[in-house]
Enzyme design. Structure first.
Site, PDB file in Angstrom:
ATOM      1  N   SER A  53       6.836  -4.226  -5.448  1.00 14.73           N
ATOM      2  CA  SER A  53       5.852  -3.544  -5.101  1.00 14.73           C
ATOM      3  C   SER A  53       5.401  -2.386  -5.682  1.00 14.73           C
ATOM      4  O   SER A  53       5.827  -1.889  -6.715  1.00 14.73           O
ATOM      5  CB  SER A  53       5.369  -3.656  -3.578  1.00 14.73           C
ATOM      6  OG  SER A  53       4.684  -3.355  -2.751  1.00 14.73           O
ATOM      7  N   HIS A  54       6.105  -1.252  -4.375  1.00 14.33           N
ATOM      8  CA  HIS A  54       5.806  -0.182  -4.978  1.00 14.33           C
ATOM      9  C   HIS A  54       6.921   0.557  -4.585  1.00 14.33           C
ATOM     10  O   HIS A  54       7.244   2.131  -5.231  1.00 14.33           O
ATOM     11  CB  HIS A  54       5.232   0.845  -3.886  1.00 14.33           C
ATOM     12  CG  HIS A  54       5.947   0.032  -2.606  1.00 14.33           C
ATOM     13  ND1 HIS A  54       6.469  -0.951  -1.628  1.00 14.33           N
ATOM     14  CD2 HIS A  54       7.120   1.143  -1.427  1.00 14.33           C
ATOM     15  CE1 HIS A  54       7.043  -0.787  -0.458  1.00 14.33           C
ATOM     16  NE2 HIS A  54       7.256   0.482  -0.179  1.00 14.33           N
ATOM     17  N   ASP A  65      -1.107  -0.006  -6.036  1.00 16.70           N
ATOM     18  CA  ASP A  65       0.822   0.160  -6.375  1.00 16.70           C
ATOM     19  C   ASP A  65       1.318  -0.605  -7.447  1.00 16.70           C
ATOM     20  O   ASP A  65       0.317  -0.723  -8.796  1.00 16.70           O
ATOM     21  CB  ASP A  65       1.454  -0.169  -4.921  1.00 16.70           C
ATOM     22  CG  ASP A  65       1.305  -1.311  -4.868  1.00 16.70           C
ATOM     23  OD1 ASP A  65      -0.017  -1.982  -5.100  1.00 16.70           O
ATOM     24  OD2 ASP A  65       1.891  -1.590  -4.009  1.00 16.70           O
ATOM     25  N   ASP A 123       2.119  -3.846  -8.188  1.00 12.01           N
ATOM     26  CA  ASP A 123       1.501  -4.920  -8.146  1.00 12.01           C
ATOM     27  C   ASP A 123      -0.125  -4.985  -7.670  1.00 12.01           C
ATOM     28  O   ASP A 123      -0.977  -6.506  -7.331  1.00 12.01           O
ATOM     29  CB  ASP A 123       1.944  -6.223  -7.520  1.00 12.01           C
ATOM     30  CG  ASP A 123       2.143  -5.935  -5.999  1.00 12.01           C
ATOM     31  OD1 ASP A 123       2.076  -4.677  -5.095  1.00 12.01           O
ATOM     32  OD2 ASP A 123       2.191  -7.046  -5.142  1.00 12.01           O
ATOM     33  N   ASP A 146      -1.409  -4.323  -4.644  1.00  7.94           N
ATOM     34  CA  ASP A 146      -2.405  -4.606  -3.447  1.00  7.94           C
ATOM     35  C   ASP A 146      -2.053  -4.132  -2.311  1.00  7.94           C
ATOM     36  O   ASP A 146      -3.120  -3.817  -1.512  1.00  7.94           O
ATOM     37  CB  ASP A 146      -1.663  -6.438  -2.882  1.00  7.94           C
ATOM     38  CG  ASP A 146      -0.209  -5.446  -2.455  1.00  7.94           C
ATOM     39  OD1 ASP A 146       0.129  -4.559  -2.816  1.00  7.94           O
ATOM     40  OD2 ASP A 146       0.775  -6.732  -1.869  1.00  7.94           O
ATOM     41  N   ARG A 147      -1.670  -2.878  -2.233  1.00 12.33           N
ATOM     42  CA  ARG A 147      -1.541  -1.632  -1.598  1.00 12.33           C
ATOM     43  C   ARG A 147      -3.028  -0.510  -2.315  1.00 12.33           C
ATOM     44  O   ARG A 147      -3.587  -0.690  -3.239  1.00 12.33           O
ATOM     45  CB  ARG A 147      -0.373  -0.663  -1.797  1.00 12.33           C
ATOM     46  CG  ARG A 147       0.542  -1.257  -1.152  1.00 12.33           C
ATOM     47  CD  ARG A 147       1.400  -0.534  -0.720  1.00 12.33           C
ATOM     48  NE  ARG A 147       2.598  -1.110  -0.183  1.00 12.33           N
ATOM     49  CZ  ARG A 147       3.982  -0.784   0.461  1.00 12.33           C
ATOM     50  NH1 ARG A 147       3.608   0.795   1.217  1.00 12.33           N
ATOM     51  NH2 ARG A 147       4.109  -1.163   1.391  1.00 12.33           N
ATOM     52  N   LYS A 166      -3.521  -9.203   0.727  1.00 13.82           N
ATOM     53  CA  LYS A 166      -4.015  -7.390   0.159  1.00 13.82           C
ATOM     54  C   LYS A 166      -4.643  -6.852  -0.797  1.00 13.82           C
ATOM     55  O   LYS A 166      -3.932  -7.263  -2.433  1.00 13.82           O
ATOM     56  CB  LYS A 166      -3.015  -6.041   1.548  1.00 13.82           C
ATOM     57  CG  LYS A 166      -1.977  -6.544   0.665  1.00 13.82           C
ATOM     58  CD  LYS A 166      -1.083  -4.525   1.157  1.00 13.82           C
ATOM     59  CE  LYS A 166       0.115  -4.422   0.761  1.00 13.82           C
ATOM     60  NZ  LYS A 166       1.425  -5.060   1.409  1.00 13.82           N
TER      61      LYS A 166
HETATM   62  C1  G16 Z   1       5.376  -5.342   1.949  1.00 18.30           C
HETATM   63  C2  G16 Z   1       3.927  -6.078   3.321  1.00 18.30           C
HETATM   64  C3  G16 Z   1       3.511  -5.167   4.315  1.00 18.30           C
HETATM   65  C4  G16 Z   1       4.138  -4.784   4.540  1.00 18.30           C
HETATM   66  C5  G16 Z   1       4.915  -3.514   3.977  1.00 18.30           C
HETATM   67  C6  G16 Z   1       5.723  -2.237   4.436  1.00 18.30           C
HETATM   68  O1  G16 Z   1       4.299  -4.830   1.446  1.00 18.30           O
HETATM   69  O2  G16 Z   1       3.703  -7.034   2.084  1.00 18.30           O
HETATM   70  O3  G16 Z   1       2.844  -6.407   5.165  1.00 18.30           O
HETATM   71  O4  G16 Z   1       3.976  -3.965   5.763  1.00 18.30           O
HETATM   72  O5  G16 Z   1       5.787  -4.623   3.042  1.00 18.30           O
HETATM   73  O6  G16 Z   1       6.520  -3.228   4.920  1.00 18.30           O
HETATM   74  P1  G16 Z   1       8.299  -2.572   5.589  1.00 18.30           P
HETATM   75  O7  G16 Z   1       7.709  -1.889   6.969  1.00 18.30           O
HETATM   76  O8  G16 Z   1       9.395  -3.370   5.977  1.00 18.30           O
HETATM   77  O9  G16 Z   1       8.997  -2.262   4.617  1.00 18.30           O
HETATM   78  P2  G16 Z   1       4.223  -4.367  -0.662  1.00 18.30           P
HETATM   79  O10 G16 Z   1       2.996  -3.803  -0.643  1.00 18.30           O
HETATM   80  O11 G16 Z   1       5.380  -3.700  -0.255  1.00 18.30           O
HETATM   81  O12 G16 Z   1       4.540  -5.780  -0.705  1.00 18.30           O
END
Ligand code: G16
Length: 544
Positions: free
Chosen positions: A113-114, A278, A280, A282-283, A377
């Site tokens: 992800s990010h 981000d 991937d 999705d954000r 997302k």
């Molecule tokens: C993932 C999850 C999200 C979550 C985020 C942060 O996003 O898909 O649902 O809100 O992590 O999670 P945490 O607070 O546990 O770090 P992504 O975009 O990182 O795949």
């Protein structure tokens, strides 16, 4: 097809977090590490022989190597077809759509992800089920169980697959189809939004825009959709080429990391609209000329205006937000008389509600918003949603936000992150907070009287599954809230997240800076958790 069974030893740290297994690349490069986890996933699934698996990632370092490894393990375990994004690329929302569109058995998405990418940075893998969404906890628990006892994996003795040429090929009975990563997704977006209106608004100059792809996966998607299909100027998409190390940056769409965009949006002559996505895809981060829209407000504004978007013209069946997301969307749901669900952090918790038609729109404070069009997302979807809103309402972003606050009040909100805290220290903080749950209710702190304190536990209304220990909530009589939880996506130590919100009905007080407006609650949060005292830090690492 020649299949080899390779002996391996189990690793004890393959417990998927909020969104799949995320570790340093060096961890994934250990002998058998990725192979074990993929085999553990396949060992935990049933009845997929001859069926289709979707495969793709955000292009970060190790993506191509991992895809070749996974192709061979999937072939050896009996999948009949693999659908792979060209170059091994698929954004997370596009992968979700492709699983659904081609009725695949499931998919493996490679991303952290990010989190930053590169040989010394992060990699990740997650399994998505046939509805296109992240595997629910009963699956991820099973993957972890299996990974702890695994002693061999199967792999096919085949050549590396050419990932760059489109089309299908047969490899010893396995069909491998390389697809354009953007085409299906772009068509889906066209079916949701009013592309003709968007084209007019852009060509007339009413909408000017800047999209920061952060050298990550959304570059090709944004170029195709915003530039080729909607006619935005080619230079309106910046950092558009996906790089294995994201140019050395964090592909994290917030004002700190998307600084080029932030500088532009807060300068004279800023475009009407600015956004970033981000690693991937999705954000999303939404900004307008001189304004940043918090993700919680963005969700509420989208819910309040969804009827203006062609695909949601009939209204919403319901909405959902993750627990730490502000209560702004709750006010919209109450006004429109539709249900609003509160789920734990993690997109996987929205899946059942979406499948059952209970909700149309959902979102999280962590820069994620989405709808029933996929089961992830979706960053570019959110961008197009806002562009469509601006075009229909003929209002700049700031006016849309202020109009919303005027009608519903403002939930002033911020999140403070303390990253890479030593795990025992972080656990001690959580223990200390837990101990206060019974003593805090009824206590007064200035104007703040504690109404309740609890540890969030979620019972899924569809399948009855229970998820405990999802964050500590302290709610006050005046509706303010402080929430504490440990992140499930970090790869170093523990990250403590503190979420703070206060409702402001008085429109003359809507333009306050959140940190100033929330100063007393921020102080109280420190009093309750003592993170600064216990870690010796003077400020959070990230404030959003
Ligand atoms: C993932 C999850 C999200 C979550 C985020 C942060 O996003 O898909 O649902 O809100 O992590 O999670 P945490 O607070 O546990 O770090 P992504 O975009 O990182 O795949």
């Amino acid at each position: 097809m020649q299949i080899e069974t390779i002996e391996t030893h189990a690793y004890n740290d393959q417990n998927p977090g909020t969104s799949g297994l995320r570790k340093k690349v060096k961890v994934f490069e250990q002998p058998g590490y990725l192979e074990n986890f993929v085999q553990a996933i396949f060992d935990s699934l049933e009845d997929f022989s001859g069926k289709t698996l979707v495969l793709g990632g955000d292009g970060r370092y190790f993506n191509r190597v991992a895809i070749q490894i996974i192709i061979k393990i999937a072939a050896a375990n009996g999948f009949g077809e693999l659908i792979i994004g060209q170059g091994g690329l698929l954004s997370t929302p596009a992968a979700s759509h492709i699983i659904r569109k081609y009725q695949a058995f499931g998919g493996l998405i490679l991303s952290a992800s990010h989190n930053p990418g590169g040989p010394n940075e992060d990699f990740g893998i997650k399994y998505n089920v046939g509805n296109g969404g992240p595997a629910p906890e009963k699956y991820t628990d099973a993957f972890f169980q299996r990974s702890q006892v695994i002693d061999s994996y199967k792999t096919a003795i085949i050549e590396d697959v050419d990932l760059d040429n489109l089309g299908s090929q047969q490899i010893d009975g396995l069909k491998v189809t390389i697809i354009d990563p953007v085409t299906d997704y772009a068509a889906l977006m066209q079916s949701i939004f009013d592309f003709n209106l968007l084209k007019q608004s852009i060509s007339s100059g009413y909408i000017t825009l800047m999209f920061d792809a952060m050298s990550a996966i959304t570059g090709p998607y944004a170029k195709r959709i915003l530039v080729d299909m909607l006619g935005a100027a080619p230079d309106s998409v910046i950092n558009a080429e996906p790089l294995e190390d994201f140019g050395g940056h964090h592909p994290d769409p917030n004002l700190a990391h998307a600084h080029e965009l932030a500088e532009r949006m807060f300068s004279a002559g800023a475009p009407t609209f600015g956004a970033a996505s981000d690693g991937d895809g999705d954000r999303n981060m939404i900004t307008g000329s001189n304004i940043f829209v918090t993700p919680s407000d963005s969700l509420a504004i989208m819910a309040a205006n969804a009827h203006l978007i062609p695909a949601y013209a009939k209204g919403l069946s319901g909405v959902a937000r993750s627990m730490p997301t502000s209560q702004a969307v709750d006010r919209v749901a109450a006004c429109y008389n539709i249900p609003c669900y509160e789920t734990p952090t993690g997109w996987k918790f929205f899946g059942n509600l979406l499948d059952a038609g209970k909700i149309t729109l959902c979102g999280e404070e962590s820069f994620g918003t989405g709808s029933d069009h996929v089961r992830e997302k979706d960053g570019l979807w959110a961008v197009l949603f806002w562009l469509n809103l601006i075009a229909v309402k003929r209002m700049p972003v700031a006016d849309i936000v202020h109009e919303h606050w005027q009608k519903f009040g403002r939930d002033i909100y911020c999140r403070h992150d303390y990253e890479a805290v030593e795990t025992p220290v972080a656990n001690a903080i959580v223990d200390c907070l837990r101990q206060q749950i019974t003593t805090l209710p009824g206590q007064s702190f200035g104007e703040y009287v504690v109404k309740y304190a609890d540890e969030f536990c979620y019972e899924d209304p569809i399948d009855g599954s229970i998820s405990k220990n999802q964050g500590i909530r302290i709610g006050f009589e005046n509706g303010s809230r402080i929430v504490f939880r440990l992140s499930g996506t970090g790869t170093v130590g523990a990250t403590l997240r503190i979420y703070i919100e206060r409702f402001e009905a008085d429109a003359t007080r809507h333009n306050q800076d959140a940190q100033v407006a929330l100063a007393e609650l921020i102080e109280l949060a420190e009093q309750f958790c003592e993170v600064k005292k216990r870690t010796g830090r003077v400020a959070p690492d990230v404030t959003t």
